[in-house]
Design a protein around this motif. Structure first.
Motif, PDB file in Angstrom:
ATOM      1  N   ALA A  95      64.502  40.601  57.436  1.00  0.00           N
ATOM      2  CA  ALA A  95      64.551  41.856  56.813  1.00  0.00           C
ATOM      3  C   ALA A  95      63.580  42.619  57.082  1.00  0.00           C
ATOM      4  N   ASP A  96      63.750  43.857  57.480  1.00  0.00           N
ATOM      5  CA  ASP A  96      62.800  45.090  57.640  1.00  0.00           C
ATOM      6  C   ASP A  96      63.240  46.117  56.972  1.00  0.00           C
ATOM      7  N   ALA A  97      62.635  47.425  57.414  1.00  0.00           N
ATOM      8  CA  ALA A  97      62.794  48.567  56.523  1.00  0.00           C
ATOM      9  C   ALA A  97      64.408  48.913  56.414  1.00  0.00           C
ATOM     10  N   ARG A  98      65.129  48.442  57.377  1.00  0.00           N
ATOM     11  CA  ARG A  98      66.578  48.876  57.333  1.00  0.00           C
ATOM     12  C   ARG A  98      67.558  47.992  56.655  1.00  0.00           C
ATOM     13  N   SER A  99      66.742  46.802  56.069  1.00  0.00           N
ATOM     14  CA  SER A  99      67.663  46.029  55.280  1.00  0.00           C
ATOM     15  C   SER A  99      67.554  46.488  53.656  1.00  0.00           C
ATOM     16  N   GLY A 100      68.582  46.854  53.477  1.00  0.00           N
ATOM     17  CA  GLY A 100      68.994  47.088  51.865  1.00  0.00           C
ATOM     18  C   GLY A 100      68.648  48.658  51.698  1.00  0.00           C
ATOM     19  N   LEU A 101      68.809  49.360  52.697  1.00  0.00           N
ATOM     20  CA  LEU A 101      69.059  50.827  52.687  1.00  0.00           C
ATOM     21  C   LEU A 101      70.039  51.357  51.554  1.00  0.00           C
ATOM     22  N   SER A 102      69.617  52.352  50.303  1.00  0.00           N
ATOM     23  CA  SER A 102      70.718  52.786  49.822  1.00  0.00           C
ATOM     24  C   SER A 102      71.943  53.155  50.321  1.00  0.00           C
ATOM     25  N   ALA A 103      73.122  53.060  49.678  1.00  0.00           N
ATOM     26  CA  ALA A 103      74.363  53.377  50.225  1.00  0.00           C
ATOM     27  C   ALA A 103      74.865  54.707  49.580  1.00  0.00           C
ATOM     28  N   GLY A 104      75.944  55.067  50.588  1.00  0.00           N
ATOM     29  CA  GLY A 104      76.298  56.478  50.299  1.00  0.00           C
ATOM     30  C   GLY A 104      77.083  56.985  51.663  1.00  0.00           C
ATOM     31  N   TYR A 105      78.070  58.006  51.442  1.00  0.00           N
ATOM     32  CA  TYR A 105      78.736  58.726  52.273  1.00  0.00           C
ATOM     33  C   TYR A 105      77.893  59.656  53.052  1.00  0.00           C
ATOM     34  N   ASP A 106      77.209  60.562  52.264  1.00  0.00           N
ATOM     35  CA  ASP A 106      76.547  61.752  53.008  1.00  0.00           C
ATOM     36  C   ASP A 106      74.956  61.652  52.479  1.00  0.00           C
ATOM     37  N   ASN A 107      74.764  60.611  51.590  1.00  0.00           N
ATOM     38  CA  ASN A 107      73.522  60.676  51.093  1.00  0.00           C
ATOM     39  C   ASN A 107      72.747  59.120  51.227  1.00  0.00           C
ATOM     40  N   ALA A 108      73.451  58.330  52.160  1.00  0.00           N
ATOM     41  CA  ALA A 108      72.595  57.264  52.256  1.00  0.00           C
ATOM     42  C   ALA A 108      71.221  57.146  52.705  1.00  0.00           C
ATOM     43  N   GLY A 109      70.407  55.968  52.587  1.00  0.00           N
ATOM     44  CA  GLY A 109      69.018  56.076  52.934  1.00  0.00           C
ATOM     45  C   GLY A 109      68.999  56.094  54.303  1.00  0.00           C
ATOM     46  N   GLN A 110      67.723  56.381  54.919  1.00  0.00           N
ATOM     47  CA  GLN A 110      67.547  56.336  56.370  1.00  0.00           C
ATOM     48  C   GLN A 110      66.292  55.515  56.921  1.00  0.00           C
ATOM     49  N   ALA A 111      66.452  54.817  57.803  1.00  0.00           N
ATOM     50  CA  ALA A 111      65.042  54.281  58.353  1.00  0.00           C
ATOM     51  C   ALA A 111      64.991  54.712  59.876  1.00  0.00           C
ATOM     52  N   ALA A 112      63.989  54.899  60.518  1.00  0.00           N
ATOM     53  CA  ALA A 112      63.637  54.899  62.061  1.00  0.00           C
ATOM     54  C   ALA A 112      62.392  54.435  62.431  1.00  0.00           C
ATOM     55  N   VAL A 113      62.461  54.258  63.752  1.00  0.00           N
ATOM     56  CA  VAL A 113      60.991  53.832  64.501  1.00  0.00           C
ATOM     57  C   VAL A 113      61.267  54.566  65.682  1.00  0.00           C
ATOM     58  N   GLY A 114      60.472  55.369  66.258  1.00  0.00           N
ATOM     59  CA  GLY A 114      60.503  55.504  67.429  1.00  0.00           C
ATOM     60  C   GLY A 114      61.452  56.476  67.972  1.00  0.00           C
TER      61      GLY A 114
END
Length: 614
Positions: A39-58
Motif C-alpha cells: 500500500a502507498d498513497a494511491r491505495s484507498g483514495l476516495s471514490a467519485g466520478y468527478d471528485n475522486a481523491g488524487q495522489a501524485a509523485v513526480g
C-alpha cells in the motif's frame, strides 16, 4: 513526495501507515526475486466520478477536460455483470439492441499531428487543439463501431473498427442479422484536411475487424504507406465477406485466424487502399505448420490460463531498425519489416506468467522492448495486494541478433482496490537522454513512469492516480493510454475524459532531464510507429548525463564540479572550450567495472563536450 489532494479513508490511512515505504522510487525485481506490492498513497483514495481523491509523485495534473458532448458521461459507464441474473439481463439488452456495445462511449487510443490531439472513442473520435495550456475541442465525428483506435498521416486519419454494429456509412442504427451488406469491420480512412468537414474516403473490410492498427512506412517508396490491422474478434460470415472462413488451420488451411492484415495505401490515391496480404507470421519455421506458436491453456499447475497465439493484439514498428514488436496473445514476437508487405518473424518468446501479450514498446536504442500483459482483459481488478506480482505486469526483454530474451517483470507497485480495474496497458517512451523511461496507463491504477535502463531492475519513478469511480461496485474506467507527446503526458480517461500531466523535478528525475525531454518535438506522433530520437546538443542534455552519473555515484566530485562549471558557462553564452576539451578526454574512458549505463553516459557526455570544444 508531492501528494495532491489526497483523500484517504480511515482504513486506507491505517494501511498506508502500516505498509507504505518512504522511498519515492519503487523498484521491482529481476529473475528469482519477487516484487512486493504494498500500500502507498494511491491505495484507498476516495471514490467519485468527478471528485475522486488524487495522489501524485513526480508529476502533476495540468488540466482535465471532460468527455466531448455525445461521447460519454457518468451515466454511460459500464459495470461488468456479477451474477447470473445480471448476465442474463445484459444478454437480453444486447439481443434486443442492434447498436449495443458494453463500452459504447469509452475513450481509447490517441495520436498527434500539427498541434492537434486525436482521441479515439467507441462512438467515433474527437480532435483537440493542444497548442495552449488546456486542450480545446475542434472536431467531433460520430462513427460508432469500437474500439476506435486512431492514427494520423498528413491529412489522413485511420480508425479501427471491430464491432458488429459498425456500419459502412458510420450510421448509429447498427446492423440486422449475421450477414449484412451495410456492416463494416476493418480500417476506415478519413480525409481531415478540413477539420470542419472530415470525410470518409475509404473503408477496407477485414475478416476479424480491426482492434488496433499500425502505420508502416515503405522504406523504398514514400508514396506508399502500409497499415497492419490486428483483428481479435470473431471471424465474419463468408456470405458477408467472401475471403473469410473460420476454424483451426489443420482442418481449414484458409482460415482467417492465425494472421494479421496488411493494407496498402497509395498516398496519392488513398481511396484505392486495399488488403494485399494476410501473412502467416505464427507458422512453425521448420514444418510450416500455420499454428506454430503457443496453443493456449496452462503451462503448469502454478500457471494461469493463457491465450492461444492466433492473433496479434498490438504491433509496434521501429522502422529505423527494421523491426516490429508483436504482442500476439500467447507470445511476444519480433518481425523483420524491411519488406513491410511480407513481415517475417525472427524471434518469439513465451512465458507462463503472461496471460495475454497486449502491447510492445521499444527503447530508443532498439535493444530492449517492454511487453505488457493484459491479464483479465482490462475489466478486472488485477493490482490488489494478493494478486501475483508477475501477472498483469510488464515484461522487459532484451534484443540481440534479432532475438528476444526475457529479463524481468515490473508491475504497478501500489496495491489497488477491488473496484478498480487495473493491469498493464498502453504507453510510450519519454525522451530523456541517457535513460530508458516509459510512461504508461494502468487503467484505474493511474499513470506511472518506469525506468527500465537496467532491464534486470526496472523501477517506478513517478505516478498520478485517482480513486475509483465507485467504492461499492467496479465500473470500467481509468487511463486507457498515457503517452508523452511533445513535452506533456496525455491520458485518455475511459470514463472521465482527457488528462494532461506534466513532469516535476525530483530526486529521481532532474529539471535538466525534463527540459531535455521537453525539447524533443515532432510534428506527427503515432505511438505504434516508433521513431528514432536524436537530441540536439544543449546544456540540458549535458546536464542530464551529469545528473545521472551523480545520482549513481559514477562521477568523481571534482570532475562533476568542473563539468557543471562548463555547462553553466555554456548556458550564459561563454563556454570554456579548453576545459570542455580536457573533460572530454578524461570522460572518454570509463572506469573498470562501470555498468553499461555508466559507460554509455560517459561516452555520450565526452562526445558532446568534444563537439562543444571544437
Amino acid at each position: 513526495m508531492n501528494v495532491r489532494n489526497t483523500l484517504l479513508s480511515s482504513v486506507a490511512v491505517l494501511g498506508v501507515l502500516l505498509g507504505a515505504t518512504a522511498a519515492s522510487a519503487q523498484q521491482s525485481s529481476g529473475p528469482g526475486d519477487t516484487q512486493v506490492i504494498t500500500a502507498d498513497a494511491r491505495s484507498g483514495l476516495s471514490a467519485g466520478y468527478d471528485n475522486a481523491g488524487q495522489a501524485a509523485v513526480g508529476m502533476a495534473l495540468q488540466s482535465h477536460t471532460p468527455h466531448a458532448p455525445g461521447f460519454g458521461t457518468s451515466e454511460t459507464m459500464f459495470s461488468p455483470p456479477k451474477t447470473d441474473e445480471e448476465r442474463a439481463a445484459m444478454r437480453a439488452a444486447a439481443e434486443g439492441n442492434r447498436s449495443f456495445s458494453a463500452l459504447g462511449m469509452a475513450n481509447s487510443d490517441m495520436a498527434v499531428s500539427d498541434g492537434k490531439l486525436f482521441v479515439g472513442n467507441f462512438n467515433g473520435f474527437n480532435a483537440y487543439d493542444i497548442t495552449g495550456e488546456t486542450p480545446r475541442l475542434v472536431m467531433s465525428v460520430v462513427c460508432p463501431g469500437g474500439q476506435g483506435d486512431v492514427s494520423v498521416h498528413g491529412n489522413l486519419l485511420f480508425m479501427s473498427v471491430e464491432e458488429n454494429r459498425g456500419r459502412i456509412d458510420c450510421g448509429t442504427g447498427g446492423n440486422e442479422g449475421d450477414v449484412s451488406a451495410e456492416r463494416f469491420r476493418g480500417v476506415r480512412i478519413f480525409d481531415i484536411s478540413d477539420l470542419s468537414n472530415p470525410r470518409q474516403i475509404a473503408a477496407v473490410q477485414t475478416c476479424r475487424g480491426s482492434h488496433t492498427h499500425t502505420q508502416v512506412p515503405d522504406p523504398s517508396d514514400r508514396n506508399v504507406l502500409y497499415i497492419y490491422g490486428q483483428g481479435t474478434s470473431s471471424v465474419r460470415k463468408t456470405g458477408e465477406l467472401d475471403i473469410c472462413t473460420d476454424g483451426e488451420p489443420d482442418e481449414n488451411p484458409e482460415t482467417a485466424l492465425f494472421s494479421i492484415d496488411v493494407i496498402k495505401v497509395p498516398l496519392d490515391h488513398p481511396e484505392r487502399a486495399e488488403l494485399v496480404n494476410r501473412p502467416r507470421i505464427f507458422a512453425d519455421a521448420t514444418t510450416g505448420r500455420v499454428a506454430g506458436l503457443w496453443r493456449g491453456g496452462r503451462a503448469g499447475l502454478a500457471s494461469q490460463d493463457t491465450a492461444q497465439t492466433n492473433q496479434c493484439h498490438d504491433i509496434t514498428v521501429y522502422p529505423a531498425i527494421g523491426l516490429a514488436g508483436g504482442a500476439c496473445s500467447g507470445n511476444g514476437i519480433l518481425l523483420d519489416i524491411t519488406n513491410p508487405e511480407e513481415p517475417r518473424r525472427t524471434s518469439d518468446i513465451f512465458d507462463p506468467d503472461m496471460a495475454y501479450w497486449h502491447s510492445a514498446t521499444f527503447n530508443n536504442a532498439g535493444d530492449k522492448v517492454v511487453f505488457t500483459d493484459e491479464w483479465g482483459g482490462g475489466t478486472s481488478p488485477r493490482c490488489r495486494a494478493e494478486d501475483p506480482a508477475t501477472w498483469g505486469a510488464n515484461m522487459i526483454a532484451t534484443i540481440a541478433d534479432r532475438t528476444l530474451t526475457a529479463r524481468s517483470f515490473h508491475k504497478l507497485p501500489s496495491a489497488q482496490g477491488a473496484t478498480e480495474n487495473c493491469v498493464a496497458h498502453n504507453g510510450n517512451i519519454i525522451p530523456v537522454p541517457g535513460r530508458d523511461l516509459m510512461v504508461q496507463s494502468w487503467y484505474q491504477g493511474g499513470v506511472s513512469v518506469m525506468d527500465f535502463t537496467d532491464p534486470m531492475k526496472p523501477v517506478e519513478i513517478a505516478y498520478f492516480d485517482r480513486g475509483p469511480l465507485s467504492a461499492e461496485r467496479m465500473y470500467v474506467g481509468g487511463s486507457w493510454s498515457a503517452y508523452w507527446f511533445n513535452g506533456r503526458v496525455y491520458s485518455s480517461e475511459i470514463a472521465r475524459g482527457l488528462d494532461v500531466l506534466k513532469l516535476l523535478p525530483s530526486d529521481q528525475l532532474s529539471a535538466a532531464e525534463i527540459a531535455a525531454a521537453e525539447a524533443v518535438v515532432a510534428e506527427e506522433i503515432n505511438p505504434q510507429t516508433q521513431m528514432k530520437i536524436e537530441w540536439t546538443d544543449s546544456p540540458d542534455v549535458a546536464a542530464s548525463y551529469v545528473d545521472q552519473l551523480a545520482r549513481t555515484d559514477a562521477i568523481a566530485d571534482g570532475v562533476e564540479t568542473r563539468v557543471r562549471a562548463v555547462i553553466e558557462g555554456w548556458r550564459s553564452g561563454s563556454a570554456d572550450k579548453r576545459a570542455a576539451r580536457r573533460l572530454s578526454t578524461e570522460l572518454a574512458t570509463a572506469p573498470e567495472g562501470a555498468t553499461d549505463a555508466t559507460k554509455a553516459r560517459m561516452a555520450a557526455l565526452s562526445a558532446l563536450l568534444g563537439r562543444l570544444a571544437a
